[in-house]
Design a protein around this motif. Structure first.
Motif, PDB file in Angstrom:
ATOM      1  N   THR A 117     -17.093  12.764   8.481  1.00  0.00           N
ATOM      2  CA  THR A 117     -15.831  13.339   8.959  1.00  0.00           C
ATOM      3  C   THR A 117     -15.331  14.416   8.000  1.00  0.00           C
ATOM      4  O   THR A 117     -14.920  15.499   8.414  1.00  0.00           O
ATOM      5  CB  THR A 117     -14.767  12.234   9.111  1.00  0.00           C
ATOM      6  N   THR A 118     -15.380  14.113   6.704  1.00  0.00           N
ATOM      7  CA  THR A 118     -14.905  15.069   5.708  1.00  0.00           C
ATOM      8  C   THR A 118     -15.793  16.304   5.661  1.00  0.00           C
ATOM      9  O   THR A 118     -15.310  17.440   5.575  1.00  0.00           O
ATOM     10  CB  THR A 118     -14.852  14.404   4.314  1.00  0.00           C
ATOM     11  N   ALA A 119     -17.120  16.107   5.701  1.00  0.00           N
ATOM     12  CA  ALA A 119     -18.054  17.232   5.662  1.00  0.00           C
ATOM     13  C   ALA A 119     -17.868  18.140   6.875  1.00  0.00           C
ATOM     14  O   ALA A 119     -17.931  19.369   6.765  1.00  0.00           O
ATOM     15  CB  ALA A 119     -19.486  16.717   5.597  1.00  0.00           C
ATOM     16  N   THR A 120     -17.627  17.542   8.026  1.00  0.00           N
ATOM     17  CA  THR A 120     -17.388  18.332   9.233  1.00  0.00           C
ATOM     18  C   THR A 120     -16.119  19.163   9.074  1.00  0.00           C
ATOM     19  O   THR A 120     -16.073  20.346   9.454  1.00  0.00           O
ATOM     20  CB  THR A 120     -17.267  17.414  10.461  1.00  0.00           C
ATOM     21  N   ALA A 121     -15.081  18.547   8.502  1.00  0.00           N
ATOM     22  CA  ALA A 121     -13.827  19.276   8.281  1.00  0.00           C
ATOM     23  C   ALA A 121     -14.033  20.413   7.292  1.00  0.00           C
ATOM     24  O   ALA A 121     -13.493  21.514   7.469  1.00  0.00           O
ATOM     25  CB  ALA A 121     -12.754  18.314   7.771  1.00  0.00           C
ATOM     26  N   LEU A 147     -13.643  24.926   7.724  1.00  0.00           N
ATOM     27  CA  LEU A 147     -12.590  25.629   6.994  1.00  0.00           C
ATOM     28  C   LEU A 147     -12.725  27.136   7.163  1.00  0.00           C
ATOM     29  O   LEU A 147     -13.786  27.652   7.537  1.00  0.00           O
ATOM     30  CB  LEU A 147     -12.658  25.273   5.508  1.00  0.00           C
ATOM     31  N   ASP A 148     -11.661  27.832   6.838  1.00  0.00           N
ATOM     32  CA  ASP A 148     -11.662  29.297   6.930  1.00  0.00           C
ATOM     33  C   ASP A 148     -12.728  29.864   5.984  1.00  0.00           C
ATOM     34  O   ASP A 148     -12.701  29.588   4.782  1.00  0.00           O
ATOM     35  CB  ASP A 148     -10.275  29.820   6.536  1.00  0.00           C
ATOM     36  N   PRO A 149     -13.678  30.647   6.500  1.00  0.00           N
ATOM     37  CA  PRO A 149     -14.783  31.141   5.664  1.00  0.00           C
ATOM     38  C   PRO A 149     -14.340  32.112   4.581  1.00  0.00           C
ATOM     39  O   PRO A 149     -15.026  32.252   3.560  1.00  0.00           O
ATOM     40  CB  PRO A 149     -15.721  31.819   6.668  1.00  0.00           C
ATOM     41  N   ASP A 150     -13.217  32.793   4.770  1.00  0.00           N
ATOM     42  CA  ASP A 150     -12.733  33.730   3.757  1.00  0.00           C
ATOM     43  C   ASP A 150     -11.988  33.016   2.634  1.00  0.00           C
ATOM     44  O   ASP A 150     -12.068  33.425   1.473  1.00  0.00           O
ATOM     45  CB  ASP A 150     -11.801  34.769   4.399  1.00  0.00           C
ATOM     46  N   GLU A 151     -11.300  31.937   2.961  1.00  0.00           N
ATOM     47  CA  GLU A 151     -10.507  31.216   1.961  1.00  0.00           C
ATOM     48  C   GLU A 151     -11.321  30.135   1.237  1.00  0.00           C
ATOM     49  O   GLU A 151     -11.079  29.849   0.062  1.00  0.00           O
ATOM     50  CB  GLU A 151      -9.292  30.570   2.629  1.00  0.00           C
ATOM     51  N   TYR A 152     -12.302  29.545   1.931  1.00  0.00           N
ATOM     52  CA  TYR A 152     -13.081  28.453   1.348  1.00  0.00           C
ATOM     53  C   TYR A 152     -14.583  28.681   1.522  1.00  0.00           C
ATOM     54  O   TYR A 152     -15.290  27.816   2.068  1.00  0.00           O
ATOM     55  CB  TYR A 152     -12.699  27.119   1.994  1.00  0.00           C
ATOM     56  N   PRO A 153     -15.124  29.800   1.048  1.00  0.00           N
ATOM     57  CA  PRO A 153     -16.560  30.056   1.245  1.00  0.00           C
ATOM     58  C   PRO A 153     -17.445  29.045   0.514  1.00  0.00           C
ATOM     59  O   PRO A 153     -18.470  28.611   1.044  1.00  0.00           O
ATOM     60  CB  PRO A 153     -16.748  31.470   0.690  1.00  0.00           C
ATOM     61  N   PHE A 154     -17.069  28.671  -0.708  1.00  0.00           N
ATOM     62  CA  PHE A 154     -17.893  27.732  -1.462  1.00  0.00           C
ATOM     63  C   PHE A 154     -17.861  26.345  -0.830  1.00  0.00           C
ATOM     64  O   PHE A 154     -18.905  25.703  -0.655  1.00  0.00           O
ATOM     65  CB  PHE A 154     -17.433  27.642  -2.922  1.00  0.00           C
ATOM     66  N   THR A 155     -16.680  25.862  -0.502  1.00  0.00           N
ATOM     67  CA  THR A 155     -16.540  24.519   0.060  1.00  0.00           C
ATOM     68  C   THR A 155     -17.318  24.383   1.363  1.00  0.00           C
ATOM     69  O   THR A 155     -17.987  23.367   1.602  1.00  0.00           O
ATOM     70  CB  THR A 155     -15.056  24.188   0.290  1.00  0.00           C
ATOM     71  N   ASN A 163     -19.957  26.017   2.097  1.00  0.00           N
ATOM     72  CA  ASN A 163     -21.374  26.128   1.787  1.00  0.00           C
ATOM     73  C   ASN A 163     -21.978  24.819   1.282  1.00  0.00           C
ATOM     74  O   ASN A 163     -23.191  24.593   1.414  1.00  0.00           O
ATOM     75  CB  ASN A 163     -21.596  27.226   0.746  1.00  0.00           C
ATOM     76  N   VAL A 164     -21.137  23.938   0.689  1.00  0.00           N
ATOM     77  CA  VAL A 164     -21.658  22.674   0.143  1.00  0.00           C
ATOM     78  C   VAL A 164     -21.276  21.476   1.017  1.00  0.00           C
ATOM     79  O   VAL A 164     -21.455  20.326   0.590  1.00  0.00           O
ATOM     80  CB  VAL A 164     -21.156  22.445  -1.303  1.00  0.00           C
ATOM     81  N   ALA A 165     -20.803  21.726   2.203  1.00  0.00           N
ATOM     82  CA  ALA A 165     -20.370  20.634   3.081  1.00  0.00           C
ATOM     83  C   ALA A 165     -21.501  19.647   3.359  1.00  0.00           C
ATOM     84  O   ALA A 165     -21.306  18.427   3.350  1.00  0.00           O
ATOM     85  CB  ALA A 165     -19.816  21.192   4.397  1.00  0.00           C
ATOM     86  N   ASP A 166     -22.704  20.154   3.595  1.00  0.00           N
ATOM     87  CA  ASP A 166     -23.829  19.265   3.873  1.00  0.00           C
ATOM     88  C   ASP A 166     -24.207  18.430   2.653  1.00  0.00           C
ATOM     89  O   ASP A 166     -24.689  17.298   2.789  1.00  0.00           O
ATOM     90  CB  ASP A 166     -25.040  20.066   4.345  1.00  0.00           C
ATOM     91  N   GLN A 167     -24.009  18.979   1.460  1.00  0.00           N
ATOM     92  CA  GLN A 167     -24.309  18.213   0.251  1.00  0.00           C
ATOM     93  C   GLN A 167     -23.325  17.051   0.094  1.00  0.00           C
ATOM     94  O   GLN A 167     -23.699  15.981  -0.393  1.00  0.00           O
ATOM     95  CB  GLN A 167     -24.262  19.124  -0.971  1.00  0.00           C
ATOM     96  N   LEU A 168     -22.088  17.266   0.475  1.00  0.00           N
ATOM     97  CA  LEU A 168     -21.106  16.179   0.454  1.00  0.00           C
ATOM     98  C   LEU A 168     -21.541  15.072   1.407  1.00  0.00           C
ATOM     99  O   LEU A 168     -21.472  13.884   1.062  1.00  0.00           O
ATOM    100  CB  LEU A 168     -19.726  16.702   0.872  1.00  0.00           C
ATOM    101  N   ARG A 169     -22.024  15.451   2.566  1.00  0.00           N
ATOM    102  CA  ARG A 169     -22.410  14.478   3.589  1.00  0.00           C
ATOM    103  C   ARG A 169     -23.520  13.548   3.097  1.00  0.00           C
ATOM    104  O   ARG A 169     -23.537  12.367   3.401  1.00  0.00           O
ATOM    105  CB  ARG A 169     -22.878  15.222   4.841  1.00  0.00           C
ATOM    106  N   ASP A 170     -24.446  14.095   2.302  1.00  0.00           N
ATOM    107  CA  ASP A 170     -25.642  13.343   1.926  1.00  0.00           C
ATOM    108  C   ASP A 170     -25.636  12.820   0.494  1.00  0.00           C
ATOM    109  O   ASP A 170     -26.605  12.203   0.074  1.00  0.00           O
ATOM    110  CB  ASP A 170     -26.886  14.227   2.110  1.00  0.00           C
ATOM    111  N   HIS A 171     -24.576  13.070  -0.261  1.00  0.00           N
ATOM    112  CA  HIS A 171     -24.640  12.765  -1.692  1.00  0.00           C
ATOM    113  C   HIS A 171     -24.514  11.263  -1.971  1.00  0.00           C
ATOM    114  O   HIS A 171     -23.950  10.508  -1.176  1.00  0.00           O
ATOM    115  CB  HIS A 171     -23.543  13.529  -2.443  1.00  0.00           C
ATOM    116  N   ASP A 172     -25.060  10.864  -3.130  1.00  0.00           N
ATOM    117  CA  ASP A 172     -24.944   9.494  -3.625  1.00  0.00           C
ATOM    118  C   ASP A 172     -24.039   9.512  -4.853  1.00  0.00           C
ATOM    119  O   ASP A 172     -24.250  10.294  -5.786  1.00  0.00           O
ATOM    120  CB  ASP A 172     -26.328   8.946  -4.007  1.00  0.00           C
TER     121      ASP A 172
END
Length: 236
Positions: free
Chosen positions: A181-185, A189-197, A199-208
């Protein structure tokens, strides 16, 4: 006339400080710090509050003793590991750090206690052992306090945050669902305001969590050792 068979007397384990501390840990784990009262503890131990006061003067002392009992196991394990020929100071630090991380995860109240009483023995146990390993690494004396403090703050900060996140989950939402849910959110996000976040959304989804904790710890250890032995002559 029938004779009555006398039942053998039941021998209760005598009340001791160790039994009290063990019962307190069990109560803290199941119900949290707010539920730890001498009345509740007396009921669990089938005794009176006065008997507990004979061994422990108050709740603060009991919380400190419970925290120390758990942390002492962590430091004893890392001392044993560090004493083997194969162990390096870095490995010993990882063992200690992961032990504290897992202890806070299993006993969330410990993180609060460690942060609350920096001068008490539980926290000093961790700081002392980190410092010994820092010395073994050959870190110069002026940098030893900073290195040990940075490691301690990282361990307590990440461990405490991890435990807080686990407690904050909705009871009907598991970790995988929450991360998805968080990774999808994040991805939306706005690509101009949160480009880094984004870009790493999928890493959040799969991280340990434990893997990321150790990776961050290795970054700090690399910084400590690199600063100790700089390859760049211009390095301060």
């Amino acid at each position: 006339m029938a004779t009555r068979t006398r039942r053998p007397e039941r021998r209760e384990e005598p009340l001791s400080r160790q039994r009290i501390v063990e019962a307190a840990i069990a109560l803290l784990d199941t119900a949290g710090e707010g539920a730890l009262t001498f009345r509740a503890l007396a009921e669990r131990l089938a005794t009176g509050p006065g008997a507990i006061y004979w061994h422990v003067t108050g709740k603060d002392e009991l919380l400190n003793a419970a925290t120390d009992a758990v942390i002492a196991t962590m430091t004893a394990d890392t001392t044993s590991t560090a004493g083997t020929a194969a162990a390096t100071p870095q490995e010993a630090i990882r063992t200690l750090a992961l032990g504290v991380f897992d202890a806070i995860d299993a006993h969330p109240w410990i993180g609060t206690q460690l942060a609350r009483a920096p001068s008490q023995s539980p926290l000093l146990r961790v700081f002392e052992h980190l410092g010994r390993h820092i010395q073994t690494l050959g870190v110069p004396h002026p940098a030893q306090f900073t290195a040990a403090s940075a490691l301690l703050n990282y361990i307590l900060g990440v461990g405490g945050q991890n435990a807080a996140n686990a407690r904050g989950h909705h009871p009907h939402t598991n970790r995988t669902e929450l991360l998805n849910t968080t990774a999808t959110a994040w991805a939306e996000l706005d690509p101009d305001e949160y480009p880094f976040t984004r870009n790493v959304a999928d890493q959040l989804r799969d991280h340990d969590d434990r893997t990321e904790f150790l990776a961050g710890l290795d970054l700090i250890l690399t910084g400590i050792t690199t600063r100790q032995n700089p390859t760049d002559p211009a390095h301060p």
